[in-house]
Design an enzyme around this catalytic site. Structure first.
Site, short mmCIF file in Angstrom:
data_model
loop_
_atom_site.label_atom_id
_atom_site.label_comp_id
_atom_site.label_asym_id
_atom_site.label_seq_id
_atom_site.Cartn_x
_atom_site.Cartn_y
_atom_site.Cartn_z
N GLU A 148 -2.63 -8.55 -0.53
CA GLU A 148 -2.79 -7.13 -0.28
C GLU A 148 -1.44 -6.44 -0.17
O GLU A 148 -1.20 -5.39 -0.77
CB GLU A 148 -3.59 -6.95 1.01
CG GLU A 148 -3.60 -5.55 1.59
CD GLU A 148 -3.96 -5.58 3.05
OE1 GLU A 148 -5.16 -5.51 3.34
OE2 GLU A 148 -3.07 -5.71 3.89
N ASP A 216 -8.97 -7.05 -2.97
CA ASP A 216 -8.21 -5.80 -2.85
C ASP A 216 -6.76 -5.99 -3.26
O ASP A 216 -6.17 -5.12 -3.89
CB ASP A 216 -8.33 -5.20 -1.46
CG ASP A 216 -7.90 -6.12 -0.35
OD1 ASP A 216 -7.71 -7.33 -0.59
OD2 ASP A 216 -7.76 -5.63 0.79
#
Length: 469
Positions: A148, A216
């Site tokens: 991330e 993500d």
């Protein structure tokens, strides 16, 4: 499940952060046994501890708004930097919808961002001992980085080219680390996805990331690669566009269901709402020619979020960190311990707090009114809840709008406030609040991981400096 405690300096507030389990993975619908089989968390900071899921439903037809009047409409390019396609501050492409802060000039906003970026870079970018030439965005003393964070850092590097003369070198060093640490537990597709968490020396181990990916992180990495192709071209040591397409295709195979739902790893019928990066999906469709991303996926994301707002948060317009039972026609908020493996997954919390940033950004770039409507409900609630004072924002919310906890004036969660900048951009009704949000973030920028990025990237968007492919 491992827990860590972070103490915010200058404050009595202690936030618990959880590592290890959150709906970022993919794979087969069969659950994977053991710790390596739990879906991966990647919103790692400031989680004090709480899903929904469902079938396709009937998608709404996209529609767009005409551009709204913008007192601070981005001006035409003022620089032409050799070798850079979109230098910071040039505002080459005005947004198609929404508003910008009108209490600060472009020049003053750019000055704030340049200073914040320089502080962020000096504090957070480190060498990776086990990856020659590799760099990373520092996470903690125990784990050098998470995917991330690498995605955030790559996005910042590519957008800040033109201010940062070493932006491309930084981007390449980050990419070197990403590709040196693939998601080794994922068959076939793992080489184009990143192991979600690395040890303190930058190595991959079963006890750190386990060779699984966090969606993500890979979503941001893929978009950053496409943007790098637009910024610098793909004729250097890396073919940015092809690398981006490789990651996009790997995510489609591993992280997505045919109906467009993102899925967990050990629990594939769990979906994290902050993985619904609508603008990314539009860019993926353009880069690959695969309309699955721009139709099936976006329609499915909207259906799920609309259900969350309508059924579970009709007054506040919020949504939970995780949705479960996505294999049914009636998905629900997580009861907890099914995504990140924490008790707060049913709240608007450390994952969902990113949603106004993702969806507000898409609206100003695409004009898709569905996402304006979603964000408008949320922003009306935040204005009412805080009395239009960003400093009064809670650290999290139940879906009925009741605060999970409030800590001001001792400490305000910057990660909860920063993304609201993009949310407030969707409608002139939020102009005064947008101005307040800009002032708050400009005056209260922090360099600690996660909060820093959730301020700096939305500030880039709010200043008119964001762009896509």
């Amino acid at each position: 499940m491992k827990r860590r405690i972070f103490l915010h300096s200058g404050s009595a507030v202690v936030a618990a952060a959880v590592t290890g389990c959150g709906g970022g993975g993919g794979g087969s619908d069969a659950a994977v046994a053991g710790d390596a089989g739990t879906a991966v968390s990647s919103a790692e900071l400031a989680r004090n501890s709480a899903n929904l899921g469902g079938s396709t439903g009937t998608p709404s037809t996209p529609s767009t708004d005409a551009p709204a009047p913008q007192p601070q409409q981005p001006e035409q390019p003022t620089s032409n930097v050799p070798g850079i396609g979109y230098p910071f501050g040039s505002r080459l492409t005005p947004y198609v919808a929404g508003i910008l802060p009108n209490n600060a000039s472009n020049a003053s906003m750019d000055a704030v961002i340049r200073s914040a970026y320089d502080r962020w870079k000096a504090n957070g970018i480190v060498d990776v001992p086990t990856v020659p030439g590799g760099k990373a965005l520092r996470f903690t003393s125990s784990y050098i980085t998470v995917s991330e964070g690498m995605g955030y850092a790559m996005l910042l590097a590519v957008v800040m080219a033109g201010h940062d003369p070493n932006a491309r070198a930084l981007f390449d060093a980050l990419l070197t680390t990403v590709r040196a640490r693939p998601a080794y537990s994922i068959p076939t597709h793992g080489r184009y996805l990143m192991d979600w968490r690395l040890t303190a020396n930058g190595s991959s181990t079963d006890a750190a990331g386990g060779g699984w990916n966090a969606m993500d992180g890979d979503l941001d990495i893929a978009l950053a690669l496409l943007m790098a192709d637009k910024q610098w071209g793909s004729g250097g040591s890396w073919n940015y566009k092809q690398e981006g397409i490789n990651t996009i295709n790997a995510m489609k195979a591993w992280n997505m269901k045919p109906d467009g739902t993102t899925k967990g790893l050990g629990t594939p019928d769990v979906s994290r709402t902050s993985d619904y990066m609508i603008g990314h999906f539009r860019a993926f469709a353009k880069a690959t020619g695969d309309s699955y991303w721009s139709t099936t996926v976006i329609d499915r994301c909207y259906w799920l979020i609309n259900r969350m707002q309508t059924v579970y948060s009709p007054s506040a317009g919020l949504m939970p960190d995780f949705i479960v039972q996505t294999n049914t026609s009636a998905p629900v908020p997580s009861p907890g311990f099914m995504g990140d493996g924490v008790a707060t997954e049913m709240y608007y919390y450390a994952n969902a707090q990113r949603n106004p940033w993702r969806w507000g950004t898409d609206y100003v770039l695409s004009g898709d009114v569905r996402w304006k409507n979603v964000v408008n409900k949320m922003m009306a609630f935040f204005k009412s809840d805080t009395g239009s004072d960003p400093a009064r924002t809670a650290t999290g919310y139940h879906l009925d709008g009741v605060a999970v906890s409030r800590t001001y004036p001792d400490w305000t969660s910057k990660g909860m406030v920063g993304p609201q900048l993009c949310g407030a951009m969707v409608d002139p009704a939020h102009q005064a609040y947008l101005n307040s949000l800009w002032t708050y973030n400009a005056n209260n920028f922090v360099v600690s991981y996660y909060e820093s990025e959730l301020q700096l990237i939305p500030m880039l968007v709010a200043s008119g400096n964001w762009w896509t492919v």
